[in-house]
Design a protein around this motif. Structure first.
Motif, PDB file in Angstrom:
ATOM      1  N   ASP A  22       8.742   2.037   4.066  1.00 45.63           N
ATOM      2  CA  ASP A  22       7.520   1.280   4.271  1.00 45.63           C
ATOM      3  C   ASP A  22       6.755   1.172   2.957  1.00 45.63           C
ATOM      4  O   ASP A  22       6.820   2.061   2.109  1.00 45.63           O
ATOM      5  N   GLU A  23       6.025   0.087   2.834  1.00 44.13           N
ATOM      6  CA  GLU A  23       5.125  -0.120   1.708  1.00 44.13           C
ATOM      7  C   GLU A  23       3.710   0.054   2.248  1.00 44.13           C
ATOM      8  O   GLU A  23       3.357  -0.529   3.279  1.00 44.13           O
ATOM      9  N   LEU A  24       2.908   0.864   1.576  1.00 47.22           N
ATOM     10  CA  LEU A  24       1.522   1.102   1.983  1.00 47.22           C
ATOM     11  C   LEU A  24       0.588   0.553   0.916  1.00 47.22           C
ATOM     12  O   LEU A  24       0.706   0.913  -0.255  1.00 47.22           O
ATOM     13  N   HIS A  25      -0.318  -0.314   1.326  1.00 47.42           N
ATOM     14  CA  HIS A  25      -1.360  -0.815   0.431  1.00 47.42           C
ATOM     15  C   HIS A  25      -2.587   0.064   0.693  1.00 47.42           C
ATOM     16  O   HIS A  25      -3.110   0.065   1.819  1.00 47.42           O
ATOM     17  N   LEU A  26      -3.025   0.803  -0.323  1.00 41.97           N
ATOM     18  CA  LEU A  26      -4.072   1.801  -0.144  1.00 41.97           C
ATOM     19  C   LEU A  26      -5.306   1.489  -0.985  1.00 41.97           C
ATOM     20  O   LEU A  26      -5.196   0.961  -2.096  1.00 41.97           O
ATOM     21  N   ARG A  27      -6.470   1.855  -0.452  1.00 47.69           N
ATOM     22  CA  ARG A  27      -7.717   1.832  -1.218  1.00 47.69           C
ATOM     23  C   ARG A  27      -8.266   3.254  -1.219  1.00 47.69           C
ATOM     24  O   ARG A  27      -8.527   3.829  -0.164  1.00 47.69           O
ATOM     25  N   PHE A  28      -8.420   3.801  -2.413  1.00 46.08           N
ATOM     26  CA  PHE A  28      -8.934   5.157  -2.569  1.00 46.08           C
ATOM     27  C   PHE A  28     -10.458   5.147  -2.507  1.00 46.08           C
ATOM     28  O   PHE A  28     -11.099   4.097  -2.648  1.00 46.08           O
ATOM     29  N   ALA A  29     -11.045   6.312  -2.304  1.00 47.44           N
ATOM     30  CA  ALA A  29     -12.493   6.444  -2.138  1.00 47.44           C
ATOM     31  C   ALA A  29     -13.267   5.885  -3.340  1.00 47.44           C
ATOM     32  O   ALA A  29     -14.387   5.408  -3.191  1.00 47.44           O
ATOM     33  N   ASN A  30     -12.666   5.905  -4.521  1.00 42.84           N
ATOM     34  CA  ASN A  30     -13.340   5.396  -5.725  1.00 42.84           C
ATOM     35  C   ASN A  30     -13.155   3.885  -5.900  1.00 42.84           C
ATOM     36  O   ASN A  30     -13.548   3.319  -6.915  1.00 42.84           O
ATOM     37  N   GLY A  31     -12.516   3.215  -4.914  1.00 45.50           N
ATOM     38  CA  GLY A  31     -12.324   1.774  -4.962  1.00 45.50           C
ATOM     39  C   GLY A  31     -10.997   1.321  -5.549  1.00 45.50           C
ATOM     40  O   GLY A  31     -10.616   0.149  -5.414  1.00 45.50           O
ATOM     41  N   GLU A  32     -10.269   2.203  -6.204  1.00 41.50           N
ATOM     42  CA  GLU A  32      -8.959   1.851  -6.772  1.00 41.50           C
ATOM     43  C   GLU A  32      -7.986   1.506  -5.645  1.00 41.50           C
ATOM     44  O   GLU A  32      -7.978   2.166  -4.605  1.00 41.50           O
ATOM     45  N   GLU A  33      -7.163   0.485  -5.872  1.00 44.68           N
ATOM     46  CA  GLU A  33      -6.142   0.099  -4.896  1.00 44.68           C
ATOM     47  C   GLU A  33      -4.761   0.242  -5.519  1.00 44.68           C
ATOM     48  O   GLU A  33      -4.570  -0.081  -6.694  1.00 44.68           O
TER      49      GLU A  33
END
Length: 182
Positions: A22-33
């Motif tokens: 699977d590919e996961l598109h993530l957004r971290f708490a600091n806004g980085e994706e």
């Protein structure tokens, strides 16, 4: 404790008979994706069993490993079947791979080999008070069972054919448990 990243999107990018990626598109708490890939599980899990024939003797199995294209020595292991409990699976694997069942099964820990990109984990169980009982397994050839003195763990660790990380982790966990519970 850090805040987990938000999963923006998940999609399967590859699939085989055994694996799904699977590919996961993530957004971290600091806004980085970022985009991560991971290997996903397909069933109820797996179990690895540390069998003690007696208080002084470990049992291991020699089987072919396609990943290294060679035989290696490791503890019995296998998938947990649908509807089967962890302990039932541990006892079944023992009977199929080493020809013994266990009257005492102790859950030690669930470990992940590479959590950065693999969802797969394995439940490590210690088996004691063994009794002879064989079940037919699904192995393509007979499995060789080898006994090893618990007092010589250092010798076992030095063997070239003892190379599986899960077996090494299980050995450490079993030693620690036995130190405190005999």
């Amino acid at each position: 404790m850090p805040v987990k990243p938000e999963i923006l999107k998940r999609k399967t990018v590859a699939r085989s008979r055994l694996f799904r990626a699977d590919e996961l598109h993530l957004r971290f708490a600091n806004g980085e994706e970022r985009i991560y890939e991971k290997l996903c599980t397909g069933g109820p899990g797996a179990v690895l069993v540390v069998p003690l024939l007696d208080k002084d003797t470990l049992l291991l199995v020699r089987e072919y490993a396609a990943g290294i294209e060679d035989y290696h020595l490791a503890f019995p292991k296998g998938a947990i079947d649908q509807g089967e409990t962890l302990m039932d699976a541990a006892n079944r694997e023992l009977k199929e791979e080493i020809g013994y069942g266990a009257r005492e099964l102790v859950f030690l820990k669930k470990v992940h080999l590479s959590p950065a990109y693999m969802e797969h984990g394995i439940n490590i169980v210690l088996a004691r008070d063994l009794y002879p009982e064989r079940l037919e397994g699904d192995e393509p050839e007979p499995i060789e069972v080898e006994s090893w003195p618990l007092a010589d763990v250092s010798g076992l660790l030095q063997r070239d054919d003892v190379c599986e990380g899960r077996t090494l982790a299980a050995l450490l966990l079993a030693q620690e448990w036995l130190k405190h519970h005999g």
